[in-house]
Design a protein around this motif. Structure first.
Motif, short mmCIF file in Angstrom:
data_model
loop_
_atom_site.label_atom_id
_atom_site.label_comp_id
_atom_site.label_asym_id
_atom_site.label_seq_id
_atom_site.Cartn_x
_atom_site.Cartn_y
_atom_site.Cartn_z
N ALA A 23 4.56 6.21 -5.77
CA ALA A 23 4.80 5.66 -4.44
C ALA A 23 3.79 6.24 -3.47
N ALA A 24 3.10 5.36 -2.77
CA ALA A 24 2.05 5.78 -1.85
C ALA A 24 2.51 5.63 -0.40
N SER A 25 2.05 6.55 0.43
CA SER A 25 2.28 6.46 1.86
C SER A 25 1.06 6.99 2.59
N GLY A 26 0.87 6.52 3.82
CA GLY A 26 -0.25 7.00 4.61
C GLY A 26 -1.55 6.26 4.37
N ILE A 27 -1.52 5.24 3.52
CA ILE A 27 -2.71 4.43 3.27
C ILE A 27 -2.33 2.96 3.34
N ALA A 74 4.12 -4.79 -1.85
CA ALA A 74 5.20 -4.78 -0.85
C ALA A 74 5.93 -3.44 -0.85
N LYS A 75 5.93 -2.76 -1.99
CA LYS A 75 6.61 -1.47 -2.11
C LYS A 75 5.64 -0.30 -2.12
N ASN A 76 4.34 -0.58 -1.98
CA ASN A 76 3.32 0.48 -2.01
C ASN A 76 3.46 1.34 -3.26
N THR A 77 3.67 0.69 -4.38
CA THR A 77 3.95 1.41 -5.61
C THR A 77 3.14 0.84 -6.77
N VAL A 78 2.65 1.74 -7.59
CA VAL A 78 1.97 1.35 -8.83
C VAL A 78 2.77 1.93 -10.00
N ASN A 96 -3.88 7.93 -8.84
CA ASN A 96 -5.08 8.01 -8.01
C ASN A 96 -5.23 6.75 -7.17
N ALA A 97 -5.65 6.94 -5.94
CA ALA A 97 -5.95 5.82 -5.04
C ALA A 97 -7.41 5.95 -4.62
N ASP A 98 -8.14 4.85 -4.75
CA ASP A 98 -9.58 4.92 -4.51
C ASP A 98 -10.05 3.69 -3.73
#
Length: 118
Positions: A23-27, A74-78, A96-98
């Motif tokens: 779960a990603a946040s801030g991007i 929609a859920k900011n999830t991979v 990782n987010a790039d």
């Protein structure tokens, strides 16, 4: 503040399955290429699977046909669905987010342990 939070790791028997989530946040999640990497003891970190913002995927040869990466913008999830797990899949798995815009933006999660053992 950017955060990538992995979950779903654990102990599984050979041949079993696990599903990892990040779960990603801030991007602005939809603009990033997302990847799963892993690092086994004494080995270098390696790319397991990646997925572009448009949904194009790539996999390491060692996991093709067994692992599936997907994303839900929609859920900011991979996710990483791992089937037919083998002992050699044992490692810490990192999200990782790039993204390359005017500069390189690259972020890592804290990792989640996956252990495949009978």
């Amino acid at each position: 503040q950017v955060q990538l939070v992995e979950s779903g790791g654990g102990l599984v028997q050979p041949g079993g399955s696990l599903r990892l989530s990040c779960a990603a946040s801030g991007i602005i999640f939809s603009r990033y290429v997302m990847g799963w990497y892993r690092q086994a003891p004494g080995k270098q970190r390696e790319l397991v699977a990646g997925i572009t913002s448009g949904g194009i995927t790539n996999y390491a040869d060692s996991v093709k046909g067994r692992f599936t990466i997907s994303r839900d913008n929609a859920k900011n999830t991979v996710y990483l669905q791992m089937n037919s797990l083998k002992p050699e899949d044992t490692a810490v798995y990192y999200c990782n987010a790039d993204r390359f815009s005017t500069s390189r933006l690259n972020y890592w999660g804290q990792g989640t342990q996956v252990t495949v053992s009978s």
